[in-house]
Scaffold this motif. Structure first.
Motif, PDB file in Angstrom:
ATOM      1  N   UNK A 155      -7.824  -5.635   6.320  1.00 55.50           N
ATOM      2  CA  UNK A 155      -8.063  -6.932   6.922  1.00 55.50           C
ATOM      3  C   UNK A 155      -7.432  -7.013   8.304  1.00 55.50           C
ATOM      4  N   UNK A 156      -7.295  -8.221   8.809  1.00 54.63           N
ATOM      5  CA  UNK A 156      -6.785  -8.405  10.167  1.00 54.63           C
ATOM      6  C   UNK A 156      -5.338  -7.942  10.325  1.00 54.63           C
ATOM      7  N   UNK A 157      -4.518  -8.204   9.318  1.00 50.29           N
ATOM      8  CA  UNK A 157      -3.089  -7.886   9.438  1.00 50.29           C
ATOM      9  C   UNK A 157      -2.771  -6.431   9.135  1.00 50.29           C
ATOM     10  N   UNK A 194      -2.402   1.429   6.325  1.00 49.19           N
ATOM     11  CA  UNK A 194      -1.335   0.493   6.688  1.00 49.19           C
ATOM     12  C   UNK A 194      -0.793   0.861   8.071  1.00 49.19           C
ATOM     13  N   UNK A 195      -0.786  -0.075   9.013  1.00 44.81           N
ATOM     14  CA  UNK A 195      -0.282   0.250  10.362  1.00 44.81           C
ATOM     15  C   UNK A 195       1.210   0.557  10.363  1.00 44.81           C
ATOM     16  N   UNK A 196       1.640   1.268  11.363  1.00 47.28           N
ATOM     17  CA  UNK A 196       3.028   1.703  11.448  1.00 47.28           C
ATOM     18  C   UNK A 196       3.998   0.512  11.395  1.00 47.28           C
ATOM     19  N   UNK A 197       3.631  -0.578  12.023  1.00 50.60           N
ATOM     20  CA  UNK A 197       4.525  -1.745  12.079  1.00 50.60           C
ATOM     21  C   UNK A 197       4.766  -2.369  10.702  1.00 50.60           C
ATOM     22  N   UNK A 251     -10.701  -9.494  -0.540  1.00 51.57           N
ATOM     23  CA  UNK A 251     -11.208 -10.517   0.365  1.00 51.57           C
ATOM     24  C   UNK A 251     -10.848 -10.237   1.814  1.00 51.57           C
ATOM     25  N   UNK A 252     -11.475 -10.984   2.697  1.00 54.38           N
ATOM     26  CA  UNK A 252     -11.126 -10.904   4.115  1.00 54.38           C
ATOM     27  C   UNK A 252     -11.350  -9.558   4.748  1.00 54.38           C
ATOM     28  N   UNK A 253     -12.339  -8.790   4.256  1.00 58.45           N
ATOM     29  CA  UNK A 253     -12.602  -7.479   4.830  1.00 58.45           C
ATOM     30  C   UNK A 253     -11.531  -6.456   4.538  1.00 58.45           C
ATOM     31  N   UNK A 254     -10.697  -6.715   3.532  1.00 59.22           N
ATOM     32  CA  UNK A 254      -9.600  -5.808   3.204  1.00 59.22           C
ATOM     33  C   UNK A 254     -10.091  -4.606   2.398  1.00 59.22           C
ATOM     34  N   UNK A 255      -9.195  -3.628   2.238  1.00 58.78           N
ATOM     35  CA  UNK A 255      -9.507  -2.424   1.464  1.00 58.78           C
ATOM     36  C   UNK A 255      -9.142  -2.619  -0.006  1.00 58.78           C
ATOM     37  N   UNK A 256      -8.001  -3.282  -0.262  1.00 58.46           N
ATOM     38  CA  UNK A 256      -7.512  -3.432  -1.633  1.00 58.46           C
ATOM     39  C   UNK A 256      -6.660  -4.683  -1.744  1.00 58.46           C
ATOM     40  N   UNK A 257      -6.907  -5.445  -2.815  1.00 58.95           N
ATOM     41  CA  UNK A 257      -6.065  -6.583  -3.175  1.00 58.95           C
ATOM     42  C   UNK A 257      -5.296  -6.248  -4.444  1.00 58.95           C
ATOM     43  N   UNK A 258      -3.993  -6.522  -4.425  1.00 61.89           N
ATOM     44  CA  UNK A 258      -3.129  -6.272  -5.574  1.00 61.89           C
ATOM     45  C   UNK A 258      -2.325  -7.540  -5.852  1.00 61.89           C
ATOM     46  N   UNK A 259      -2.261  -7.937  -7.120  1.00 57.02           N
ATOM     47  CA  UNK A 259      -1.425  -9.067  -7.511  1.00 57.02           C
ATOM     48  C   UNK A 259      -0.166  -8.555  -8.205  1.00 57.02           C
ATOM     49  N   UNK A 260       0.975  -9.040  -7.755  1.00 55.67           N
ATOM     50  CA  UNK A 260       2.227  -8.842  -8.483  1.00 55.67           C
ATOM     51  C   UNK A 260       2.322  -9.943  -9.534  1.00 55.67           C
ATOM     52  N   UNK A 261       2.654  -9.584 -10.772  1.00 55.40           N
ATOM     53  CA  UNK A 261       2.745 -10.529 -11.874  1.00 55.40           C
ATOM     54  C   UNK A 261       4.134 -10.450 -12.480  1.00 55.40           C
ATOM     55  N   UNK A 262       4.879 -11.548 -12.368  1.00 58.52           N
ATOM     56  CA  UNK A 262       6.250 -11.613 -12.877  1.00 58.52           C
ATOM     57  C   UNK A 262       6.382 -12.869 -13.727  1.00 58.52           C
TER      58      UNK A 262
END
Length: 218
Positions: free
Chosen positions: A103-105, A63-66, A192-203
């Motif tokens: 991913x990109x962000x 995760x980037x510093x920003x 997806x999107x070249x990311x490392x990990x996808x997590x879903x919040x479920x409420x």
């Protein structure tokens, strides 16, 4: 009255996305769903589940510093060390919010979509009813703090999601954990999107009763 309103909300969510209700029924009637997920999981997903702790470490470190303030603001949701007892998702309608590492962000969150959890004679079905990606499949008990999801993404061109394992390009697994009173997460074995990990919040979606007084958290 509360149950009637909740039922109306649930059926409304099943109708989201045009053919969402039809595809839900297709998933929920898959035959011969074993009670033990070990009998069904692919070797690739089994390895990914076993190495999920390593994936969490890599994802958070990237995760980037920003974006670290946004990460910290999610609290226990994105703390891999927190997994409370009773991880089972009760049947009902849920807000599903995707949080993506990499991913990109670098780190990004999306607006909540809708998911449903439905228990029937075959098992407990999980269906994401709206949004760009829609994993659908089955939930399995694992231990006191973890449930396992095995399913597949709905094809981008439409049609029902295939059975888990039938199409490796669409199949996906996930680990469900409860992180607070009525808040769960599902960490996926594929991002997806070249990311490392996808997590879903479920409420859970709480029915709003006209004239009721909102509960005050203690």
């Amino acid at each position: 009255m509360v149950m009637r309103i909740f039922t109306m909300l649930l059926f409304a969510a099943l109708g989201l996305g045009g053919c969402a209700q039809q595809t839900h029924l297709a998933v929920a009637t898959q035959p011969d769903v074993p009670d033990n997920w070990h009998m069904r999981v692919t070797p690739t997903d089994r390895t990914a589940i076993d190495q999920l702790g390593v994936t969490w470490t890599k994802a958070r470190a990237a995760v980037p510093r920003r974006a670290r303030a946004a990460l910290a603001a999610e609290g226990p949701l994105l703390d891999p060390t927190i997994a409370l007892p009773k991880p089972e998702l009760p049947p009902g309608l849920y807000y599903c919010r995707l949080l993506r590492f990499g991913g990109r962000a670098g780190f990004a969150t999306s607006k909540p979509d809708f998911c449903t959890v439905v228990a029937n004679a075959a098992g407990v079905a999980f269906n994401k009813q709206s949004g760009a990606s829609q994993p659908r499949g089955w939930l399995f008990a694992h231990n006191d703090t973890r449930s396992v999801f095995l399913g597949a993404f709905q094809p981008a061109r439409g049609g029902a999601a295939p059975a888990y394992g039938a199409n490796p390009a669409l199949s996906v697994a996930g680990v469900v954990e409860r992180v607070s009173g009525f808040r769960w997460r599902m960490a996926m074995t594929r991002a997806g999107g070249g990311a490392v990990l996808d997590v879903y919040e479920l409420v859970p979606v709480t029915p709003k009763v006209p004239g009721s007084v909102p509960a005050v958290a203690g």
